[in-house]
Design an enzyme around this catalytic site. Structure first.
Site, PDB file in Angstrom:
ATOM      1  N   ARG A 246     -11.539   6.204 -10.336  1.00  0.00           N
ATOM      2  CA  ARG A 246     -10.608   6.483  -9.242  1.00  0.00           C
ATOM      3  C   ARG A 246      -9.915   7.818  -9.575  1.00  0.00           C
ATOM      4  O   ARG A 246      -9.176   7.905 -10.550  1.00  0.00           O
ATOM      5  CB  ARG A 246      -9.576   5.354  -9.077  1.00  0.00           C
ATOM      6  CG  ARG A 246     -10.225   4.023  -8.686  1.00  0.00           C
ATOM      7  CD  ARG A 246      -9.229   3.066  -8.059  1.00  0.00           C
ATOM      8  NE  ARG A 246      -8.882   3.435  -6.706  1.00  0.00           N
ATOM      9  CZ  ARG A 246      -7.869   2.894  -6.017  1.00  0.00           C
ATOM     10  NH1 ARG A 246      -7.126   1.971  -6.583  1.00  0.00           N
ATOM     11  NH2 ARG A 246      -7.605   3.279  -4.789  1.00  0.00           N
TER      12      ARG A 246
ATOM     13  N   ASP B  35       1.068   7.755  -6.314  1.00  0.00           N
ATOM     14  CA  ASP B  35      -0.135   7.798  -7.160  1.00  0.00           C
ATOM     15  C   ASP B  35      -0.213   9.086  -7.954  1.00  0.00           C
ATOM     16  O   ASP B  35      -0.842   9.139  -9.006  1.00  0.00           O
ATOM     17  CB  ASP B  35      -1.386   7.634  -6.298  1.00  0.00           C
ATOM     18  CG  ASP B  35      -1.472   6.214  -5.800  1.00  0.00           C
ATOM     19  OD1 ASP B  35      -0.908   5.925  -4.730  1.00  0.00           O
ATOM     20  OD2 ASP B  35      -2.050   5.369  -6.524  1.00  0.00           O
TER      21      ASP B  35
ATOM     22  N   ASN C 284       0.345   9.183  -2.028  1.00  0.00           N
ATOM     23  CA  ASN C 284       0.497   7.729  -2.057  1.00  0.00           C
ATOM     24  C   ASN C 284      -0.457   7.137  -1.021  1.00  0.00           C
ATOM     25  O   ASN C 284      -1.163   7.874  -0.312  1.00  0.00           O
ATOM     26  CB  ASN C 284       1.958   7.324  -1.804  1.00  0.00           C
ATOM     27  CG  ASN C 284       2.208   5.862  -2.113  1.00  0.00           C
ATOM     28  OD1 ASN C 284       1.830   5.367  -3.188  1.00  0.00           O
ATOM     29  ND2 ASN C 284       2.812   5.130  -1.196  1.00  0.00           N
ATOM     30  N   LYS C 285      -0.462   5.842  -0.935  1.00  0.00           N
ATOM     31  CA  LYS C 285      -1.388   5.126  -0.053  1.00  0.00           C
ATOM     32  C   LYS C 285      -1.396   5.721   1.351  1.00  0.00           C
ATOM     33  O   LYS C 285      -0.344   6.055   1.902  1.00  0.00           O
ATOM     34  CB  LYS C 285      -0.979   3.647  -0.014  1.00  0.00           C
ATOM     35  CG  LYS C 285      -1.812   2.740   0.867  1.00  0.00           C
ATOM     36  CD  LYS C 285      -3.290   2.803   0.608  1.00  0.00           C
ATOM     37  CE  LYS C 285      -3.675   2.510  -0.817  1.00  0.00           C
ATOM     38  NZ  LYS C 285      -5.096   2.849  -1.103  1.00  0.00           N
TER      39      LYS C 285
HETATM   40  O1  MRU Z   1      -5.434   1.951  -3.672  1.00  0.00           O
HETATM   41  P1  MRU Z   1      -4.301   1.320  -4.420  1.00  0.00           P
HETATM   42  O2  MRU Z   1      -4.003  -0.067  -4.002  1.00  0.00           O
HETATM   43  O3  MRU Z   1      -4.478   1.463  -5.920  1.00  0.00           O
HETATM   44  O4  MRU Z   1      -3.054   2.216  -4.030  1.00  0.00           O
HETATM   45  C1  MRU Z   1      -1.807   1.910  -4.583  1.00  0.00           C
HETATM   46  C2  MRU Z   1      -0.707   2.745  -4.056  1.00  0.00           C
HETATM   47  O5  MRU Z   1      -0.908   3.646  -3.272  1.00  0.00           O
HETATM   48  C3  MRU Z   1       0.657   2.485  -4.601  1.00  0.00           C
HETATM   49  O6  MRU Z   1       1.617   2.736  -3.639  1.00  0.00           O
HETATM   50  C4  MRU Z   1       0.898   3.415  -5.797  1.00  0.00           C
HETATM   51  O7  MRU Z   1      -0.143   3.296  -6.725  1.00  0.00           O
HETATM   52  C5  MRU Z   1       2.176   3.155  -6.463  1.00  0.00           C
HETATM   53  S1  MRU Z   1       2.118   1.664  -7.385  1.00  0.00           S
HETATM   54  C6  MRU Z   1       3.541   1.477  -8.261  1.00  0.00           C
END
Ligand code: MRU
Length: 339
Positions: free
Chosen positions: A89, A235, A244-245
């Site tokens: 990732r 992230d 972020n997501k």
């Molecule tokens: O694809 P994911 O579920 O790994 O994405 C996670 C996110 O975007 C979270 O908001 C981010 O990692 C912060 S977690 C403390």
């Protein structure tokens, strides 16, 4: 248990399989590097800080499994493992950060067994520190929340996205612990529904009131005055944007329009001090995540799909960034975050 951990008896990585939540709570064991990498790619373990722990444990697992008899041969095996883990990732910087940290730590070892021990010790340290950091960050962030606030969040930045406690949800947990009444609005977070499946599950377990909405309702609820603050995780934070997501940027624009404070909660390990928006690769995920929900077909099988996992929110949309080193407000001078 923690979202992810090291089993010192079997020398394996154990984790809660997040793809099954909330329907099933199942602890799985990764005995090989390929099962761990599959668990990362398929989001059995997910969320930037939890990915950091997974990366650290991945090197420990690779060191344990390697049959290399010399230090050089073992380091070569670990370099291959490090590249494999990092490739799973690309956006969440904590994954590469933790892998590099464990790889750096092995420089202090004097023999093959020493390298193996150091990888486990350093990976454990990363996991333990994550919990301490989140609690500290939570205490700082809790000061930004008022008794009676309704806080909107996106995706899952809770204990499942970290080793424990959480970043965005850690702030909410710390505010509740301090005696404040906090109501949460959780955005569903299509296409993998981390908000609907995991954030709601976590908060309900802790008896923190939560209301689930679809992502497209965020404009409506903010226009209606139903949201006092927004808190999300991150992230990767570069000098110009917060990754972020997917969907986070949209919420930030709406929050700005309606003068709702928009906070980002993240540990310092999520900062990419040398990066900027265009230097970062946003992970593109399988088109079938949009064409299907589980086995249910949602769109024509051959429809063209665009499925980025993350988006970038410019700093001008962010009211404050909450870290374990304190709360940072605009202008965000990243050097101050390092301390
Ligand atoms: O694809 P994911 O579920 O790994 O994405 C996670 C996110 O975007 C979270 O908001 C981010 O990692 C912060 S977690 C403390």
């Amino acid at each position: 248990m923690r979202s992810i951990d090291w089993n010192d008896e079997s020398k394996t990585v154990i984790m809660i399989d997040q793809t099954l939540l909330p329907g099933e709570y199942k602890v799985i064991e990764c005995k090989t590097l390929s099962t761990l990498c599959e668990a990362i790619s398929s989001l059995r373990v997910r969320g930037a800080p939890a990915l950091g722990a997974a990366g650290g444990f991945g090197i420990a697992l690779a060191a344990t499994l390697s049959s290399a008899a010399s230090m050089d041969a073992l380091v070569k095996d670990l370099e291959v493992a490090a590249a494999t883990i990092k490739a799973t990732r690309p956006t969440a910087v904590n994954l590469a950060w933790a892998v590099d940290r464990v790889m750096h730590a092995i420089q202090d070892a004097y023999n093959v067994d020493g390298i193996r021990d150091v990888t486990i010790e350093e990976a454990m340290r990363i996991a333990d520190e994550d919990v301490i950091i989140n609690k500290k960050l939570g205490e700082y962030g809790a000061k930004l929340l008022d008794d009676g606030d309704t806080v909107m969040t996106h995706c899952n930045a809770g204990k499942m996205a970290c080793v424990d406690w959480g970043t965005a949800l850690g702030v909410i947990r710390s505010a509740v612990l301090a005696g404040k009444e906090i109501n949460v609005i959780a955005c569903e977070t299509r296409p993998l529904n981390q908000g609907g499946r995991i954030t709601t599950w976590e908060l309900m377990q802790d008896n923190i009131p939560v209301k689930l909405i679809t992502d497209s309702m965020s404009g409506h609820v903010m226009r209606k005055g139903m949201v006092d603050k927004v808190i999300v995780g991150a992230d990767r934070i570069t000098e110009d944007v917060v990754f972020n997501k997917i969907g986070t940027y949209t919420h930030s624009v709406i929050a700005k329009e309606h003068e709702v404070p928009f906070y980002v909660a993240a540990p310092v390990s999520t900062f990419d001090f040398d990066g900027w928006e265009e230097s970062v690769k946003i992970e593109l995920r399988d088109p079938d995540e949009l064409r299907f929900f589980g086995k249910e077909q949602l769109a024509p099988i051959d429809v063209d799909v665009y499925n980025p996992a993350f988006d970038a929110t410019p700093m001008e949309n962010i009211s404050a960034i909450i870290t374990e080193n304190g709360i940072f407000e605009p202008p965000f001078l990243l050097d101050e975050v390092k301390m």
